[in-house]
Design an enzyme around this catalytic site. Structure first.
Site, PDB file in Angstrom:
ATOM      1  N   HIS A  26     -35.737  50.556  51.831  1.00  0.00           N
ATOM      2  CA  HIS A  26     -34.708  50.821  52.850  1.00  0.00           C
ATOM      3  C   HIS A  26     -33.492  49.946  52.527  1.00  0.00           C
ATOM      4  O   HIS A  26     -33.640  48.801  52.076  1.00  0.00           O
ATOM      5  CB  HIS A  26     -35.251  50.506  54.247  1.00  0.00           C
ATOM      6  CG  HIS A  26     -34.319  50.956  55.323  1.00  0.00           C
ATOM      7  ND1 HIS A  26     -33.199  50.247  55.663  1.00  0.00           N
ATOM      8  CD2 HIS A  26     -34.318  52.065  56.092  1.00  0.00           C
ATOM      9  CE1 HIS A  26     -32.556  50.898  56.633  1.00  0.00           C
ATOM     10  NE2 HIS A  26     -33.213  52.010  56.902  1.00  0.00           N
ATOM     11  N   GLU A  69     -30.248  58.122  52.333  1.00  0.00           N
ATOM     12  CA  GLU A  69     -29.619  57.443  53.469  1.00  0.00           C
ATOM     13  C   GLU A  69     -28.340  56.764  52.992  1.00  0.00           C
ATOM     14  O   GLU A  69     -28.384  55.593  52.550  1.00  0.00           O
ATOM     15  CB  GLU A  69     -30.562  56.383  54.037  1.00  0.00           C
ATOM     16  CG  GLU A  69     -31.848  56.932  54.589  1.00  0.00           C
ATOM     17  CD  GLU A  69     -32.400  56.027  55.683  1.00  0.00           C
ATOM     18  OE1 GLU A  69     -32.525  56.505  56.809  1.00  0.00           O
ATOM     19  OE2 GLU A  69     -32.669  54.858  55.414  1.00  0.00           O
ATOM     20  N   SER A 110     -27.526  58.126  61.210  1.00  0.00           N
ATOM     21  CA  SER A 110     -26.925  58.574  62.467  1.00  0.00           C
ATOM     22  C   SER A 110     -27.356  59.986  62.867  1.00  0.00           C
ATOM     23  O   SER A 110     -26.540  60.756  63.380  1.00  0.00           O
ATOM     24  CB  SER A 110     -25.395  58.515  62.382  1.00  0.00           C
ATOM     25  OG  SER A 110     -24.972  57.215  62.065  1.00  0.00           O
TER      26      SER A 110
HETATM   27  C1  PEP Z   1     -32.175  54.052  59.167  1.00  0.00           C
HETATM   28  O1  PEP Z   1     -31.737  52.898  59.142  1.00  0.00           O
HETATM   29  O2  PEP Z   1     -33.205  54.378  58.532  1.00  0.00           O
HETATM   30  C2  PEP Z   1     -31.463  55.031  59.990  1.00  0.00           C
HETATM   31  C3  PEP Z   1     -31.555  56.279  59.667  1.00  0.00           C
HETATM   32  O3  PEP Z   1     -30.736  54.525  61.038  1.00  0.00           O
HETATM   33  P1  PEP Z   1     -29.828  55.341  62.089  1.00  0.00           P
HETATM   34  O4  PEP Z   1     -30.548  56.624  62.423  1.00  0.00           O
HETATM   35  O5  PEP Z   1     -29.732  54.439  63.255  1.00  0.00           O
HETATM   36  O6  PEP Z   1     -28.526  55.581  61.419  1.00  0.00           O
END
Ligand code: PEP
Length: 245
Positions: free
Chosen positions: A90, A157, A201
């Site tokens: 991550h 991500e 998000s």
């Molecule tokens: C994450 O950090 O894995 C993530 C998807 O966070 P968010 O949905 O809050 O952007």
């Protein structure tokens, strides 16, 4: 759709939200999508005790079951507690714990070795996107991963779209372009069956509906909204609706 969607709740360093273990918890939902909860280590047993499919946010990459590794937890320990998924790399761990690309791949390989399923997180920062380097960054993050392994998931991500500091969410088109690219990196046997999740998000809105209808987006890794169960349920409803079409 050839691939059953997967929606994963990354609870990060937060306690389980109220209701997470109840009968009607969205973490226990069995709809058109596989749902997994990825809580802190302290809550893993509680989730598994309620038949929630449970992942860990990290596992030690060292090839040992126990020993002098202060603060670490071994893949064997996770497997013995019936954890079946492990997040690898991550962006918060890459940044705050200096996990290198090599460390992340070693970790994913260790997950596989213990018959669990790695979810390998990749994604570029805003500077790298601005300068058009996003695909190079992602392919470097995945370099060395044995794509012919039994089964694994990749989560795209983009760092600029994650969490409270997010500039904005990726558009469905931006995400789809990267997902198609990631799929092109996989070996032929796994290309059609491997799930590639989008994270950043994700909220229960029209954009999520558009995202899940993209041919290469197979579900979501959800951070913030996994702490608000009504919103997480809203995301599942959108996925169920799109996949019921
Ligand atoms: C994450 O950090 O894995 C993530 C998807 O966070 P968010 O949905 O809050 O952007």
């Amino acid at each position: 759709m050839e691939r059953r969607p997967l929606v994963a709740a990354n609870l990060k360093m937060n306690d389980l939200p109220e209701g997470a273990l109840e009968e009607d918890s969205p973490f226990r939902e069995r709809g058109n999508a596989d749902v997994i909860a990825i809580p802190t280590f302290l809550d893993i047993d509680k989730c598994i005790g309620k038949y929630i499919i449970t992942g860990a946010q990290y596992g030690g990459r060292f090839d040992v079951a126990e020993g002098a590794y202060t603060g670490d937890i071994s893949m064997q320990m996770l497997y013995d507690r019936r954890v079946r998924y492990v997040l690898c790399g991550h962006s918060e761990r890459r940044e705050l714990h200096n996990e290198s690309n090599d460390n992340v791949i070693e970790q994913a390989v260790a997950v596989l070795k213990h018959n669990m399923h790695p979810i390998i997180c990749v994604g570029e920062n805003s500077e790298q996107r601005k300068t058009g380097k996003e695909k190079d960054v992602v392919s470097e993050q995945l370099a060395g991963f044995p794509f012919n392994s039994v089964s694994y998931t990749v989560a795209y991500e983009p760092i600029w779209a994650i969490g409270e500091k997010a500039l904005r969410a990726a558009t469905p088109e931006e995400a789809e372009e990267m997902h198609a690219y990631i799929r092109s990196l996989l070996d032929e046997e796994h290309r059609a069956v491997t799930r590639i999740l989008y994270g950043g998000s994700v909220k229960p809105n029209d954009e999520a509906g558009k995202m899940i209808r993209q041919p290469n987006i197979d579900g979501f890794l959800v951070g913030g909204c996994s702490l608000q169960l009504d919103k997480f349920k809203g995301i599942l409803d959108i996925v169920n609706e799109a996949t019921g079409e």
